[in-house]
Write a protein that holds these residues in place. Structure first.
Motif, PDB file in Angstrom:
ATOM      1  N   GLY A 141      17.606  31.980 -15.832  1.00 48.92           N
ATOM      2  CA  GLY A 141      17.985  33.197 -15.131  1.00 48.92           C
ATOM      3  C   GLY A 141      17.763  33.036 -13.637  1.00 48.92           C
ATOM      4  N   GLY A 142      18.492  33.792 -12.836  1.00 45.68           N
ATOM      5  CA  GLY A 142      18.340  33.670 -11.388  1.00 45.68           C
ATOM      6  C   GLY A 142      19.244  34.624 -10.648  1.00 45.68           C
ATOM      7  N   GLU A 143      19.446  34.330  -9.373  1.00 43.86           N
ATOM      8  CA  GLU A 143      20.316  35.148  -8.535  1.00 43.86           C
ATOM      9  C   GLU A 143      21.779  34.855  -8.858  1.00 43.86           C
ATOM     10  N   LEU A 144      22.656  35.645  -8.259  1.00 45.22           N
ATOM     11  CA  LEU A 144      24.095  35.414  -8.397  1.00 45.22           C
ATOM     12  C   LEU A 144      24.735  35.433  -7.005  1.00 45.22           C
ATOM     13  N   LEU A 145      24.297  34.475  -6.196  1.00 39.93           N
ATOM     14  CA  LEU A 145      24.869  34.335  -4.862  1.00 39.93           C
ATOM     15  C   LEU A 145      26.265  33.726  -4.960  1.00 39.93           C
ATOM     16  N   PRO A 146      27.154  34.022  -4.017  1.00 39.05           N
ATOM     17  CA  PRO A 146      28.464  33.371  -4.016  1.00 39.05           C
ATOM     18  C   PRO A 146      28.300  31.852  -3.920  1.00 39.05           C
ATOM     19  N   VAL A 147      29.248  31.111  -4.484  1.00 39.86           N
ATOM     20  CA  VAL A 147      29.166  29.642  -4.444  1.00 39.86           C
ATOM     21  C   VAL A 147      30.326  29.044  -3.656  1.00 39.86           C
ATOM     22  N   ASN A 148      30.965  29.855  -2.808  1.00 39.67           N
ATOM     23  CA  ASN A 148      32.031  29.315  -1.966  1.00 39.67           C
ATOM     24  C   ASN A 148      31.428  28.492  -0.826  1.00 39.67           C
ATOM     25  N   GLN A 149      32.292  27.843  -0.057  1.00 39.13           N
ATOM     26  CA  GLN A 149      31.832  26.912   0.978  1.00 39.13           C
ATOM     27  C   GLN A 149      30.905  27.583   1.986  1.00 39.13           C
ATOM     28  N   LYS A 150      31.259  28.756   2.439  1.00 39.32           N
ATOM     29  CA  LYS A 150      30.442  29.465   3.429  1.00 39.32           C
ATOM     30  C   LYS A 150      29.039  29.717   2.903  1.00 39.32           C
ATOM     31  N   SER A 151      28.939  30.162   1.647  1.00 40.76           N
ATOM     32  CA  SER A 151      27.644  30.466   1.053  1.00 40.76           C
ATOM     33  C   SER A 151      26.826  29.199   0.809  1.00 40.76           C
ATOM     34  N   LEU A 152      27.494  28.101   0.427  1.00 35.65           N
ATOM     35  CA  LEU A 152      26.787  26.839   0.194  1.00 35.65           C
ATOM     36  C   LEU A 152      26.149  26.322   1.478  1.00 35.65           C
ATOM     37  N   PHE A 153      26.809  26.520   2.613  1.00 35.54           N
ATOM     38  CA  PHE A 153      26.243  26.109   3.900  1.00 35.54           C
ATOM     39  C   PHE A 153      25.115  27.046   4.348  1.00 35.54           C
ATOM     40  N   LYS A 154      25.201  28.295   3.948  1.00 34.61           N
ATOM     41  CA  LYS A 154      24.254  29.313   4.415  1.00 34.61           C
ATOM     42  C   LYS A 154      22.956  29.340   3.620  1.00 34.61           C
ATOM     43  N   ASN A 155      23.042  29.139   2.302  1.00 33.86           N
ATOM     44  CA  ASN A 155      21.906  29.379   1.411  1.00 33.86           C
ATOM     45  C   ASN A 155      21.288  28.071   0.914  1.00 33.86           C
ATOM     46  N   LEU A 198      23.532  32.809 -26.567  1.00 32.43           N
ATOM     47  CA  LEU A 198      23.406  32.788 -25.108  1.00 32.43           C
ATOM     48  C   LEU A 198      23.836  34.117 -24.501  1.00 32.43           C
ATOM     49  N   GLN A 199      22.947  34.726 -23.724  1.00 30.06           N
ATOM     50  CA  GLN A 199      23.241  35.968 -23.008  1.00 30.06           C
ATOM     51  C   GLN A 199      22.899  35.763 -21.538  1.00 30.06           C
ATOM     52  N   THR A 200      23.895  35.709 -20.681  1.00 30.38           N
ATOM     53  CA  THR A 200      23.648  35.469 -19.260  1.00 30.38           C
ATOM     54  C   THR A 200      23.643  36.786 -18.482  1.00 30.38           C
ATOM     55  N   ASN A 201      23.212  36.677 -17.211  1.00 29.55           N
ATOM     56  CA  ASN A 201      23.060  37.854 -16.345  1.00 29.55           C
ATOM     57  C   ASN A 201      22.199  38.908 -17.030  1.00 29.55           C
ATOM     58  N   ALA A 202      21.067  38.445 -17.588  1.00 29.77           N
ATOM     59  CA  ALA A 202      20.166  39.328 -18.317  1.00 29.77           C
ATOM     60  C   ALA A 202      18.911  39.602 -17.486  1.00 29.77           C
ATOM     61  N   ARG A 203      17.960  38.664 -17.487  1.00 35.19           N
ATOM     62  CA  ARG A 203      16.729  38.818 -16.709  1.00 35.19           C
ATOM     63  C   ARG A 203      16.643  37.692 -15.691  1.00 35.19           C
ATOM     64  N   ALA A 204      16.299  38.045 -14.470  1.00 34.77           N
ATOM     65  CA  ALA A 204      16.388  37.102 -13.353  1.00 34.77           C
ATOM     66  C   ALA A 204      15.539  35.847 -13.533  1.00 34.77           C
ATOM     67  N   ASN A 205      14.367  35.958 -14.139  1.00 39.40           N
ATOM     68  CA  ASN A 205      13.460  34.811 -14.221  1.00 39.40           C
ATOM     69  C   ASN A 205      13.335  34.262 -15.638  1.00 39.40           C
ATOM     70  N   GLU A 206      14.231  34.621 -16.509  1.00 35.08           N
ATOM     71  CA  GLU A 206      14.152  34.187 -17.899  1.00 35.08           C
ATOM     72  C   GLU A 206      14.595  32.740 -18.059  1.00 35.08           C
ATOM     73  N   CYS A 207      13.876  31.976 -18.895  1.00 33.49           N
ATOM     74  CA  CYS A 207      14.248  30.602 -19.224  1.00 33.49           C
ATOM     75  C   CYS A 207      14.212  30.452 -20.744  1.00 33.49           C
ATOM     76  N   ILE A 208      15.323  30.028 -21.317  1.00 28.98           N
ATOM     77  CA  ILE A 208      15.433  29.891 -22.770  1.00 28.98           C
ATOM     78  C   ILE A 208      16.061  28.542 -23.085  1.00 28.98           C
ATOM     79  N   THR A 209      15.551  27.882 -24.124  1.00 26.83           N
ATOM     80  CA  THR A 209      16.109  26.608 -24.563  1.00 26.83           C
ATOM     81  C   THR A 209      16.604  26.730 -25.998  1.00 26.83           C
ATOM     82  N   TYR A 210      17.789  26.223 -26.242  1.00 26.71           N
ATOM     83  CA  TYR A 210      18.361  26.147 -27.588  1.00 26.71           C
ATOM     84  C   TYR A 210      18.527  24.667 -27.926  1.00 26.71           C
ATOM     85  N   ALA A 211      17.765  24.193 -28.902  1.00 27.80           N
ATOM     86  CA  ALA A 211      17.824  22.785 -29.303  1.00 27.80           C
ATOM     87  C   ALA A 211      18.495  22.684 -30.671  1.00 27.80           C
TER      88      ALA A 211
END
Length: 260
Positions: A141-155, A198-211
């Motif tokens: 889990g984490g943020e959802l910042l834009p991944v376009n070129q401008k954002s990649l240079f900024k963040n 798999l459920q995304t955009n759920a909790r920002a700091n969640e980490c889950i592994t499916y083996a």
């Protein structure tokens, strides 16, 4: 805040408006982003904006099935490529990030990486680049910042900060590689067809592994899942030479590299 905005946009995009209004929304989106629907249904045939985002190909793509060839998993733009050195890879020129934190494990120097950016106009489904066996899926889990070129240079460390799904797999030669779907602004969800838990955009700091005791086998070119909006796929592999130059557009099914 970006996660909340993405959830709200996801609700809007999933809502079936009355047909005349939905047709206007869909056609406006196609016009704004310059989408070519030559391989897809007409814009008015999609009952929601999300159905348009995640549109399915109506014409079969040519997939290079040569045994030693890797194909592009997506319609996308090559943002960066190179080799992992001292646990670092490049999200875009001049901006590095820690690979072990990104993947959830340490990899040796010499692994190659390829960053493929999907814009809002692109086909949003992703496919297998080679014959593969999935042994594990990791959700961060984490943020959802834009991944376009401008954002990649900024963040700084954007790929680590953003939500992501790491597919851990082996190619047909038994070598481990990583197939990472990176979340982005307005990506309401990332789906894997073989992992319904798999459920995304759920909790920002969640980490889950499916083996998987029995690896999930996927043939080259087979659809693996989809983004509900544009985003990025990162391939990190050993024993593969990624051939595409930065700034090159590529279509799903086209050659991107080969075994070495």
């Amino acid at each position: 805040m970006t996660n909340f905005c993405s959830k709200m946009f996801g609700k809007f995009a999933s809502y079936p408006f009355p047909q005349p209004l939905q047709k206007w929304i869909n056609q406006g989106y196609v016009k704004i982003f310059g989408i070519d629907l030559g391989e897809f249904k007409p814009a008015q045939d999609y009952p929601t904006l999300n159905h348009l985002f995640t549109r399915e190909l109506q014409k079969e793509r040519f997939v290079d099935m040569q045994e030693d060839v890797w194909v592009s998993p997506t319609d996308s733009l090559v943002m960066a490529r190179g080799k992992v050195e001292h646990n670092l890879a490049i999200q875009i020129k001049g901006m590095s990030y820690g690979v072990s934190e990104f993947l959830g494990e340490v990899v040796e120097d010499g692994y190659c990486y390829l960053n493929l950016y999907l814009s809002p106009k692109d086909y949003h489904r992703y496919h297998a680049p080679c014959d593969m066996e999935v042994v594990e899926v990791r959700y961060f889990g984490g943020e959802l910042l834009p991944v376009n070129q401008k954002s990649l240079f900024k963040n700084h460390n954007l790929f680590i900060r953003n939500e992501r799904v790491v597919v851990v797999a082996k190619d047909q030669r038994g070598r481990k590689f990583f197939y990472v779907a990176v979340g982005a602004l307005n990506v309401g969800q990332m789906l894997l067809h073989f992992e319904p838990r798999l459920q995304t955009n759920a909790r920002a700091n969640e980490c889950i592994t499916y083996a998987y005791q029995e690896p999930v086998k996927i043939k080259k070119g087979r659809e693996m899942g989809m983004f509900k909006m544009g985003s990025t796929v990162v391939l990190i592999a050993s024993g593969v030479n990624f051939e595409l130059e930065e700034g090159r557009s590529v279509k799903f099914g086209e050659r991107i590299g080969s075994f070495v």
